[in-house]
Design a protein around this motif. Structure first.
Motif, mmCIF file in Angstrom:
data_model
loop_
_atom_site.group_PDB
_atom_site.id
_atom_site.type_symbol
_atom_site.label_atom_id
_atom_site.label_comp_id
_atom_site.label_asym_id
_atom_site.label_seq_id
_atom_site.Cartn_x
_atom_site.Cartn_y
_atom_site.Cartn_z
ATOM 1 N N TYR A 152 13.127 9.845 -4.197
ATOM 2 C CA TYR A 152 13.652 8.562 -3.716
ATOM 3 C C TYR A 152 13.766 7.577 -4.879
ATOM 4 N N ASP A 153 14.966 7.129 -5.154
ATOM 5 C CA ASP A 153 15.216 6.253 -6.297
ATOM 6 C C ASP A 153 14.607 4.859 -6.134
ATOM 7 N N ASP A 154 14.372 4.453 -4.904
ATOM 8 C CA ASP A 154 13.870 3.092 -4.691
ATOM 9 C C ASP A 154 12.342 3.012 -4.681
ATOM 10 N N LEU A 155 11.673 4.121 -5.007
ATOM 11 C CA LEU A 155 10.212 4.136 -5.014
ATOM 12 C C LEU A 155 9.658 4.343 -6.410
ATOM 13 N N GLU A 156 8.644 3.589 -6.739
ATOM 14 C CA GLU A 156 7.814 3.863 -7.917
ATOM 15 C C GLU A 156 6.385 3.516 -7.526
ATOM 16 N N ILE A 157 5.657 4.530 -7.100
ATOM 17 C CA ILE A 157 4.306 4.345 -6.568
ATOM 18 C C ILE A 157 3.288 4.551 -7.686
ATOM 19 N N ILE A 175 -10.464 -14.192 -13.563
ATOM 20 C CA ILE A 175 -10.370 -12.731 -13.479
ATOM 21 C C ILE A 175 -9.268 -12.331 -12.499
ATOM 22 N N TYR A 176 -9.249 -12.967 -11.345
ATOM 23 C CA TYR A 176 -8.224 -12.627 -10.361
ATOM 24 C C TYR A 176 -6.827 -12.968 -10.862
ATOM 25 N N GLN A 177 -6.685 -14.073 -11.602
ATOM 26 C CA GLN A 177 -5.368 -14.410 -12.137
ATOM 27 C C GLN A 177 -4.904 -13.374 -13.154
ATOM 28 N N MET A 178 -5.840 -12.875 -13.981
ATOM 29 C CA MET A 178 -5.492 -11.785 -14.899
ATOM 30 C C MET A 178 -5.005 -10.569 -14.123
ATOM 31 N N LEU A 179 -5.717 -10.261 -13.035
ATOM 32 C CA LEU A 179 -5.337 -9.103 -12.228
ATOM 33 C C LEU A 179 -3.952 -9.288 -11.625
ATOM 34 N N TRP A 180 -3.674 -10.478 -11.058
ATOM 35 C CA TRP A 180 -2.344 -10.710 -10.478
ATOM 36 C C TRP A 180 -1.257 -10.622 -11.544
ATOM 37 N N ASP A 181 -1.541 -11.124 -12.750
ATOM 38 C CA ASP A 181 -0.553 -11.050 -13.838
ATOM 39 C C ASP A 181 -0.213 -9.591 -14.161
ATOM 40 N N HIS A 182 -1.234 -8.754 -14.217
ATOM 41 C CA HIS A 182 -1.000 -7.336 -14.506
ATOM 42 C C HIS A 182 -0.215 -6.669 -13.383
ATOM 43 N N LEU A 183 -0.558 -6.985 -12.149
ATOM 44 C CA LEU A 183 0.128 -6.350 -11.026
ATOM 45 C C LEU A 183 1.584 -6.791 -10.940
ATOM 46 N N ASN A 184 1.848 -8.060 -11.258
ATOM 47 C CA ASN A 184 3.233 -8.537 -11.264
ATOM 48 C C ASN A 184 4.043 -7.911 -12.389
ATOM 49 N N ALA A 185 3.364 -7.510 -13.459
ATOM 50 C CA ALA A 185 4.056 -6.900 -14.594
ATOM 51 C C ALA A 185 4.258 -5.388 -14.431
ATOM 52 N N LEU A 186 3.704 -4.805 -13.367
ATOM 53 C CA LEU A 186 3.771 -3.355 -13.184
ATOM 54 C C LEU A 186 5.197 -2.851 -13.039
ATOM 55 N N ALA A 236 6.296 -1.785 -10.244
ATOM 56 C CA ALA A 236 6.231 -0.693 -9.269
ATOM 57 C C ALA A 236 6.596 -1.212 -7.890
ATOM 58 N N SER A 237 7.054 -0.297 -7.041
ATOM 59 C CA SER A 237 7.329 -0.703 -5.661
ATOM 60 C C SER A 237 6.033 -0.806 -4.857
ATOM 61 N N HIS A 238 5.067 0.072 -5.160
ATOM 62 C CA HIS A 238 3.803 0.104 -4.432
ATOM 63 C C HIS A 238 2.651 0.360 -5.405
#
Length: 392
Positions: free
Chosen positions: A82-87, A128-139, A141-143
């Protein structure tokens, strides 16, 4: 007599590694219903929808972690069509951490190079949580699925179990759907979670029950085909291992350890086959080892308390009241230079030692004059305590 040569001439095992704890099987038998339910719970992910948060219950050795690995691997493999997924999947064993803060730090470091790891202390939680959100936003990934194994290790400090499942709804993470899979041996863990965490975390709960003797026999037979040389297992060995493990825990891990230890004893004794007598001996040795491990992991003041009772037992002064244990406990604390805790705390430590099966208690009632009280004694052999705690 000198050392003998190391050779590969093993008359018992063909491949003993398949019975060891670090073996990674490619299948999980006797768990078809649980695997099907697990895949069903993750189906929204493959459909491109927000994932469910999943909570997995079950005691040690019933296939929770293996099922999670197998289902996760299959999900990562199947997403390729599936092209629309990057898990992305991140897995963390929480045994070595004891707070939401430490889990958040470990998750941040998962997305960093070792040279850029943040320390385990020093930052405010919000940072710490802001660092985590920054990393997740930079991923990109779709999921992202975050697997937290032995999640009960964090106790009541459960903020991370609110923050992660709510990361999308609270607009901390925009383009990546976040899902949490929690795995626990503690059936009461969910009861102790805060109300907001219960509402956020547990979209789906899966229970892995203990294996019965037939389940364990099938598991052992499958592993034994690879582990042992043909004809070395006597007929009753696998059924006996399965029955012992089913009666005591329902754990496949225990059944495999028992079978492996029985085979190892046969090899040590230069036996031509593995018989039921080796299973009985292996069970006793494993039980002694488990008790010693539990003793070694006791907190300091629990060890000193148990040492006091052990010394009283050796002197023939048991059963004794708590005040006698506490009096000797105080002397031992002075000997080792440790600050003692209160009598009430020692009462709690004795209760914990009773729950672990190290101490037994007999309730007495002397009526109006004496009231009700307990007399305590050692429930395990003192030599075992001496060896594990290095008592003299």
């Amino acid at each position: 007599m000198g050392l003998e040569s190391f050779t590969r001439n093993d008359p018992i095992f063909a491949d003993e590694s398949v019975l060891r704890d670090n073996y990674r099987p490619t299948e999980l038998i006797e768990r078809d219903a649980e695997l099907s339910a697990y895949q069903s719970a993750l189906r929204p992910v493959i459909n491109g929808a927000p994932p469910k948060n999943i909570f997995i219950y079950g005691q040690t050795g019933v296939g929770k972690t293996l099922a999670t690995r197998l289902v996760s691997d299959r999900l990562l493999e199947d997403q390729r069509q599936y092209d629309d997924l990057e898990i992305k999947i991140v897995s963390l064993n929480c045994k070595s951490v004891n707070s939401s803060y430490q889990i958040a730090v470990n998750l941040v470091n998962t997305f960093r190079e070792p040279s850029d790891y943040i320390p385990s202390t020093g930052y405010p939680p919000s940072r710490i949580y802001q660092m985590l959100w920054d990393h997740l936003n930079a991923l990109g990934a779709s999921h992202l699925l975050v697997i937290l194994d032995e999640i009960d290790s964090i106790g009541t400090n459960d903020d991370i179990l609110y923050e992660l499942p709510r990361a999308n709804d609270n607009e901390h993470v925009d383009d990546t759907y976040i899902g949490v899979i929690g795995i626990s041996n503690d059936f009461t863990f969910r009861d102790n979670l805060s109300a907001r965490v219960k509402d956020s975390l547990c979209d789906e709960e899966l229970h892995f029950p203990p294996y019965d003797a037939n389940n364990l026999r099938h598991i052992l037979e499958r592993r034994a085909e690879k582990a042992f040389r043909e004809g070395v297992l006597e007929e009753g060995v696998i059924p006996l291992c399965a029955a012992r493990a089913a009666n005591e825990s329902g754990s496949a891990r225990m059944a495999l350890q028992l079978l492996y230890k029985a085979g190892d004893l046969a090899r040590q004794r230069d036996a031509v086959s593995v018989c039921e007598a080796f299973v009985d001996e292996a069970r006793q040795l494993l039980e002694e080892g488990k008790i010693k491990d539990e003793l070694a992991r006791l907190p300091v003041h629990s060890k000193v308390t148990l040492r006091a009772l052990t010394n009283l037992h050796k002197a023939g002064e048991t059963p004794v009241k708590r005040r006698d244990i506490y009096a000797l406990y105080l002397k031992l604390c002075d000997e080792i230079g440790s600050d003692p805790v209160t009598d009430r705390t020692i009462h709690d430590r004795i209760s914990q030692l009773r729950q672990k099966g190290f101490v037994e208690a007999d309730e007495r009632n002397d009526g109006i004059s004496g009231g009700s009280y307990y007399l305590y004694d050692l429930r395990i052999i003192p030599e075992m305590v001496d060896e594990a705690l290095d008592l003299q």
